[in-house]
Design a protein around this motif. Structure first.
Motif, PDB file in Angstrom:
ATOM      1  N   PHE A  96       0.812  -1.218   0.000  1.00 38.55           N
ATOM      2  CA  PHE A  96       0.000   0.000   0.000  1.00 38.55           C
ATOM      3  C   PHE A  96       0.848   1.273   0.000  1.00 38.55           C
ATOM      4  CE2 PHE A  96      -2.443  -3.381   2.047  1.00 38.55           C
ATOM      5  CZ  PHE A  96      -3.569  -3.395   1.243  1.00 38.55           C
ATOM      6  N   LYS A  97       2.155   1.085  -0.122  1.00 40.26           N
ATOM      7  CA  LYS A  97       3.086   2.222  -0.131  1.00 40.26           C
ATOM      8  C   LYS A  97       2.834   3.114   1.087  1.00 40.26           C
ATOM      9  CE  LYS A  97       5.415   4.646  -3.906  1.00 40.26           C
ATOM     10  NZ  LYS A  97       6.498   3.668  -3.906  1.00 40.26           N
ATOM     11  N   SER A  98       2.804   2.469   2.250  1.00 39.85           N
ATOM     12  CA  SER A  98       2.443   3.193   3.473  1.00 39.85           C
ATOM     13  C   SER A  98       3.228   2.651   4.663  1.00 39.85           C
ATOM     14  CB  SER A  98       0.933   3.054   3.735  1.00 39.85           C
ATOM     15  OG  SER A  98       0.592   3.575   4.998  1.00 39.85           O
ATOM     16  N   LYS A  99       4.214   3.407   5.099  1.00 43.31           N
ATOM     17  CA  LYS A  99       4.962   3.010   6.290  1.00 43.31           C
ATOM     18  C   LYS A  99       4.091   3.083   7.538  1.00 43.31           C
ATOM     19  CE  LYS A  99       9.613   4.220   4.697  1.00 43.31           C
ATOM     20  NZ  LYS A  99      10.827   5.037   4.951  1.00 43.31           N
ATOM     21  N   SER A 100       3.152   4.016   7.537  1.00 47.93           N
ATOM     22  CA  SER A 100       2.285   4.150   8.710  1.00 47.93           C
ATOM     23  C   SER A 100       1.385   2.927   8.870  1.00 47.93           C
ATOM     24  CB  SER A 100       1.436   5.415   8.600  1.00 47.93           C
ATOM     25  OG  SER A 100       0.661   5.410   7.415  1.00 47.93           O
ATOM     26  N   LEU A 101       0.939   2.354   7.748  1.00 45.59           N
ATOM     27  CA  LEU A 101       0.114   1.150   7.825  1.00 45.59           C
ATOM     28  C   LEU A 101       0.953  -0.034   8.306  1.00 45.59           C
ATOM     29  CD1 LEU A 101      -2.769   0.267   7.392  1.00 45.59           C
ATOM     30  CD2 LEU A 101      -2.235  -0.220   5.002  1.00 45.59           C
ATOM     31  N   GLY A 102       2.185  -0.132   7.812  1.00 47.07           N
ATOM     32  CA  GLY A 102       3.083  -1.184   8.287  1.00 47.07           C
ATOM     33  C   GLY A 102       3.384  -1.030   9.760  1.00 47.07           C
ATOM     34  N   GLY A 103       3.585   0.209  10.189  1.00 47.47           N
ATOM     35  CA  GLY A 103       3.833   0.455  11.605  1.00 47.47           C
ATOM     36  C   GLY A 103       2.620   0.159  12.463  1.00 47.47           C
ATOM     37  N   SER A 104       1.432   0.464  11.936  1.00 47.43           N
ATOM     38  CA  SER A 104       0.192   0.183  12.681  1.00 47.43           C
ATOM     39  C   SER A 104       0.028  -1.309  12.910  1.00 47.43           C
ATOM     40  CB  SER A 104      -1.021   0.728  11.913  1.00 47.43           C
ATOM     41  OG  SER A 104      -0.931   2.119  11.758  1.00 47.43           O
ATOM     42  N   TYR A 105       0.303  -2.086  11.853  1.00 46.45           N
ATOM     43  CA  TYR A 105       0.227  -3.540  12.014  1.00 46.45           C
ATOM     44  C   TYR A 105       1.241  -4.010  13.054  1.00 46.45           C
ATOM     45  CZ  TYR A 105       0.976  -8.489  11.241  1.00 46.45           C
ATOM     46  OH  TYR A 105       1.135  -9.834  11.445  1.00 46.45           O
ATOM     47  N   ALA A 106       2.438  -3.445  13.000  1.00 43.17           N
ATOM     48  CA  ALA A 106       3.482  -3.860  13.940  1.00 43.17           C
ATOM     49  C   ALA A 106       3.056  -3.604  15.383  1.00 43.17           C
ATOM     50  CB  ALA A 106       4.785  -3.124  13.629  1.00 43.17           C
ATOM     51  N   VAL A 107       2.492  -2.427  15.636  1.00 41.75           N
ATOM     52  CA  VAL A 107       2.039  -2.109  16.996  1.00 41.75           C
ATOM     53  C   VAL A 107       0.942  -3.078  17.427  1.00 41.75           C
ATOM     54  CG1 VAL A 107       0.851  -0.386  18.408  1.00 41.75           C
ATOM     55  CG2 VAL A 107       2.670   0.324  16.849  1.00 41.75           C
ATOM     56  N   PHE A 108      -0.013  -3.299  16.537  1.00 42.19           N
ATOM     57  CA  PHE A 108      -1.134  -4.193  16.848  1.00 42.19           C
ATOM     58  C   PHE A 108      -0.649  -5.603  17.158  1.00 42.19           C
ATOM     59  CE2 PHE A 108      -3.979  -7.467  15.100  1.00 42.19           C
ATOM     60  CZ  PHE A 108      -5.095  -7.286  15.894  1.00 42.19           C
ATOM     61  N   ILE A 109       0.194  -6.141  16.295  1.00 42.12           N
ATOM     62  CA  ILE A 109       0.596  -7.537  16.460  1.00 42.12           C
ATOM     63  C   ILE A 109       1.555  -7.696  17.637  1.00 42.12           C
ATOM     64  CG2 ILE A 109       2.706  -7.859  15.089  1.00 42.12           C
ATOM     65  CD1 ILE A 109      -0.563  -9.886  14.775  1.00 42.12           C
ATOM     66  N   LEU A 110       2.301  -6.647  17.958  1.00 46.52           N
ATOM     67  CA  LEU A 110       3.146  -6.714  19.152  1.00 46.52           C
ATOM     68  C   LEU A 110       2.285  -6.816  20.409  1.00 46.52           C
ATOM     69  CD1 LEU A 110       5.950  -4.149  18.257  1.00 46.52           C
ATOM     70  CD2 LEU A 110       6.251  -6.597  18.652  1.00 46.52           C
ATOM     71  N   LEU A 111       1.186  -6.082  20.422  1.00 43.85           N
ATOM     72  CA  LEU A 111       0.259  -6.198  21.552  1.00 43.85           C
ATOM     73  C   LEU A 111      -0.371  -7.588  21.589  1.00 43.85           C
ATOM     74  CD1 LEU A 111      -1.491  -2.696  21.355  1.00 43.85           C
ATOM     75  CD2 LEU A 111       0.215  -3.463  23.021  1.00 43.85           C
ATOM     76  N   MET A 112      -0.700  -8.125  20.410  1.00 40.71           N
ATOM     77  CA  MET A 112      -1.253  -9.473  20.342  1.00 40.71           C
ATOM     78  C   MET A 112      -0.227 -10.506  20.798  1.00 40.71           C
ATOM     79  SD  MET A 112      -4.413  -9.597  19.426  1.00 40.71           S
ATOM     80  CE  MET A 112      -4.500 -11.326  18.980  1.00 40.71           C
ATOM     81  N   SER A 113       1.036 -10.253  20.484  1.00 37.38           N
ATOM     82  CA  SER A 113       2.083 -11.200  20.876  1.00 37.38           C
ATOM     83  C   SER A 113       2.207 -11.272  22.392  1.00 37.38           C
ATOM     84  CB  SER A 113       3.424 -10.785  20.267  1.00 37.38           C
ATOM     85  OG  SER A 113       3.980  -9.665  20.943  1.00 37.38           O
ATOM     86  N   ILE A 114       2.037 -10.137  23.009  1.00 40.60           N
ATOM     87  CA  ILE A 114       2.087 -10.106  24.471  1.00 40.60           C
ATOM     88  C   ILE A 114       0.923 -10.910  25.044  1.00 40.60           C
ATOM     89  CG2 ILE A 114       1.816  -8.565  26.452  1.00 40.60           C
ATOM     90  CD1 ILE A 114       3.417  -6.471  24.858  1.00 40.60           C
ATOM     91  N   LEU A 115      -0.236 -10.775  24.412  1.00 43.02           N
ATOM     92  CA  LEU A 115      -1.406 -11.544  24.836  1.00 43.02           C
ATOM     93  C   LEU A 115      -1.160 -13.039  24.658  1.00 43.02           C
ATOM     94  CD1 LEU A 115      -4.384 -11.101  25.792  1.00 43.02           C
ATOM     95  CD2 LEU A 115      -5.041 -11.330  23.402  1.00 43.02           C
TER      96      LEU A 115
END
Length: 701
Positions: free
Chosen positions: A115-134
């Motif tokens: 999607f040519k979007s670093k912010s979208l990649g970063g958003s996924y990273a934040v989300f999945i990092l929280l999921m990883s903690i769960l």
């Protein structure tokens, strides 16, 4: 001699295992020179390591415990809380293909590039990092609960409050066992009081020596050390060893349990018929066929968003190796799960009603059935199963943090610097799991949560790989809306008194008494209710009310039946949203409510993506041509061949049109090859074989 309630031999086995794992991590660390080695093992793993890496990553002890605990609670139909992934396994043929072809390190990179979007990649990273903690919290909790069940205190070692809790639990179980026969008015009042206490987690079948907090920290330190030393290569090597241990702990209880209960004939004489219904009874089970279908559909949308998928596929030397490792490892896990299911049935026959928390059943069985040495092997197997998931996951999440959050803000740093930060990220991820384990106590609800929440990003990953028209704006809007419904509201509302005491949210399903016909069990013959085992008899069964919006609804004061009610557990925002349409869910069964919730989780994000994409600006054609040209280019054997093939594809993206099913549309779905038909079709044949094996297992008498 005993230490922490364990025989010295069991303690020795545990420490021996820990020593070997740490040594292997140090050894693997010598070959880790850069981030490519650390995060993807240099993309050099062959079929052997791929097989055990996928088997280890996908198989952890919390799954075995979840299967056995749900069967213990619901009968064989409860196995679908985990076994529904059986129907998803053939689709890994394609997800693995996508992940290897895209030639990236993390799924966050996929969002950035597609999607040519670093912010979208970063958003996924934040989300999945929280999921990883769960997810990490689940692993800690299961290992600790198993340890707790294996190290119970004697009655003499318990405090007065602890003994009272145990005595009240036994009283509660005694009254509950007679519920279908009818209780006196006084007994009914007492049962309702104890039932409210049980809902609030105040009753216990035993108290353990094990301090879960201390256990969590020791466990995290061990996993952290060997993973930070060797990265993904260490995970792959240790997973090969841990795979063998997983098999051991999956099998060790079965022969002893069968001998104790009197073989399969004794099992059927001890467990009611309806608990052998594979697809669940609509009346008696929370896992009716439509519930299983809905959960499988939600999980299908979610599976592609699991972060380690990109790393495991990306670490393979080629596409076929990745596919072989994924499909082989996954199906081997499905086969092992048959034994988990049998362990759950044995638990019903041997220990029905004896535990306050079904999550403890695996450890309780191990403590009761196994002998010194075997208990140590079981504990090592449990540790290995969780470690094999935590290690690869921690490396994948570390890669996400580095590639999609840290490196964009701190570019052009040395490989040594990024490796150091990556190791810190692993430590933070593992410690975060401890926090989750301290505050969450219901394994089942966590599993349901893990099925639905990844669909927030999973829908856009699936569509992004096959549909050109999917837009960045659609993904952002869909993710935001689904994040509110799937994650924020369910967690927020269970902390707000406004929601927890809101009468409109305290609806419950209607209590119902049904008459069922079952084959008489040993206990029925002993009680004079039947002349012989297997004789058809009728039994009254009471289906207690279940929360509609909250997972549970209980009295604030269990001793006062007139005290106000309060909502406990997860708030089901999906049901709440649908109630805006005027639907009265109090007339629905629990199985129907669960099915509706998961159907919503699966379908809603896809609908949003389609609708919003059609009214928002598409990604530039030139960028999409380059992305899909790479996706359609097979992975080559050498870096030189790889470079040449990609350059040719970038220059001539139109050459792939003839290979598409719909060449003039926005769909980028290629015509299936003979290999695809064999791989995908053959996978469904294996699915059928495993179901036949399951049916055979529950039919043996």
């Amino acid at each position: 001699m005993h230490i922490w309630g364990l025989h010295i031999l069991d303690v020795f086995i545990i420490f021996l295992y820990i020593g070997i794992i740490l040594w292997l991590g140090k050894r693997a660390g010598r070959k880790t020179k850069n981030t490519g080695d650390f995060f993807l093992a240099g993309r050099k793993l062959g079929k052997f390591y791929q097989f055990f890496l996928n088997f280890g990553c996908s198989t952890n002890a919390d799954q075995a415990v979840a299967v056995s605990r749900e069967i213990y609670r619901q009968g064989i139909g409860g196995m679908w809380i985990q076994f529904l992934v059986l129907f998803l396994t053939p689709f890994y043929w394609f997800t693995t293909f996508f992940f290897r072809r895209v030639r990236l390190t993390t799924i966050g990179d996929y969002f950035t590039e597609r999607f040519k979007s670093k912010s979208l990649g970063g958003s996924y990273a934040v989300f999945i990092l929280l999921m990883s903690i769960l997810g990490g919290g689940v692993g800690y909790m299961v290992a600790a609960k198993t340890m707790m069940a294996m190290t119970p205190k004697s009655v003499e070692q318990c405090s007065y409050e602890e003994r009272l809790s145990i005595e009240q639990f036994r009283e509660y179980q005694g009254l509950k066992s007679r519920l279908d026969e009818g209780l006196t008015s006084k007994e009914q009042t007492r049962y309702e009081e104890l039932n409210e206490k049980n809902k609030r987690g105040e009753l216990h079948s035993f108290i353990s020596h094990t301090n879960p907090v201390l256990f969590y920290f020791i466990y995290a330190v061990i996993v952290g050390i060997y993973t930070m030393l060797g990265g993904f290569r260490a995970a792959a090597i240790t997973d090969a060893i841990q795979g063998i241990l997983i098999i051991t702990f999956s099998l060790i209880l079965i022969p002893i349990g069968l001998h104790r209960i009197g073989g399969f004939s004794g099992l059927h004489a001890s467990v009611p018929d309806y608990m052998f219904e594979l697809f669940g009874s609509v009346t008696m089970s929370e896992y009716a066929w439509y519930t299983i279908f809905a959960m499988a559909l939600a999980n299908l949308v979610s599976i592609i968003a699991v972060a380690p998928g990109m790393a495991t596929a990306g670490s393979a030397k080629d596409e076929m190796t990745a596919r072989f490792g994924m499909i082989g490892g996954m199906f081997f896990k499905r086969f092992i799960m048959i034994f988990w299911a049998l362990a759950g049935l044995l638990a019903i026959g041997l220990y029905a009603g004896m535990l306050h928390d079904p999550d403890l059943i695996w450890g309780f069985m191990s403590k009761d059935l196994l002998f010194p040495g075997a208990i140590g092997l079981m504990l090592v197997g449990i540790l290995a199963a969780n470690m094999s998931t935590l290690d690869a996951g921690a490396v994948s999440y570390s890669a996400l943090f580095i590639k999609n959050l840290y490196e964009p803000f701190r570019p052009d740093k040395s490989e040594k610097h990024y490796l150091f930060i990556g190791r810190i990220a692993i430590a933070v991820t593992l410690l975060g799991g401890i926090v989750v384990a301290l505050f969450v106590n219901n394994l089942l609800e966590l599993f349901k949560y893990m099925i639905s929440v990844p669909a927030i990003f999973g829908a856009s990953i699936w569509l992004g790989f096959i549909w050109r028209r999917l837009t960045k704006s659609a993904v952002f809007i869909q993710v935001a809306i689904c994040l509110i419904i799937y994650a924020i509201i369910p967690n927020l509302f269970q902390t707000l008194d406004w929601a927890r005491y809101n009468e409109s949210f305290l609806q419950e399903t209607k209590a119902k008494t049904v008459t069922i016909t079952i084959s008489a069990l040993t206990e029925d013959v002993e009680a004079g209710k039947a002349e012989y085992i297997g004789q058809p008899i009728q039994r009254q069964h009471t289906i207690e009310p279940a929360g509609v919006f909250f997972e549970n609804v209980a009295r604030t004061d269990p001793a006062d039946p007139s005290s106000p009610k309060v909502g406990l557990g997860r708030f089901h925002a999906e049901i709440w949203v649908l109630s805006w349409l005027g639907i009265d869910f109090s007339h629905y069964k629990k199985a129907q409510l669960v099915a509706i919730r998961f159907l919503f989780d699966a379908i809603f994000p896809l609908l949003l993506l389609f609708l919003i994409s059609f009214v928002t600006n598409p990604t530039p054609k030139r960028h999409l041509d380059r992305f899909f040209a790479k996706m359609h280019t097979p992975v080559q054997k050498t870096p030189e061949e790889e470079k040449k093939a990609l350059e040719d594809s970038y220059e001539n993206p139109e050459k792939f049109k003839k290979d598409k099913i719909l060449p003039k549309s926005n769909w980028e779905i290629l015509k299936p090859t003979k290999l695809d038909l064999l791989g995908f079709g053959g996978s469904w044949v294996i699915v059928g074989i495993i179901i036949l094996l399951l049916l055979l297992m529950i039919s043996i008498k």
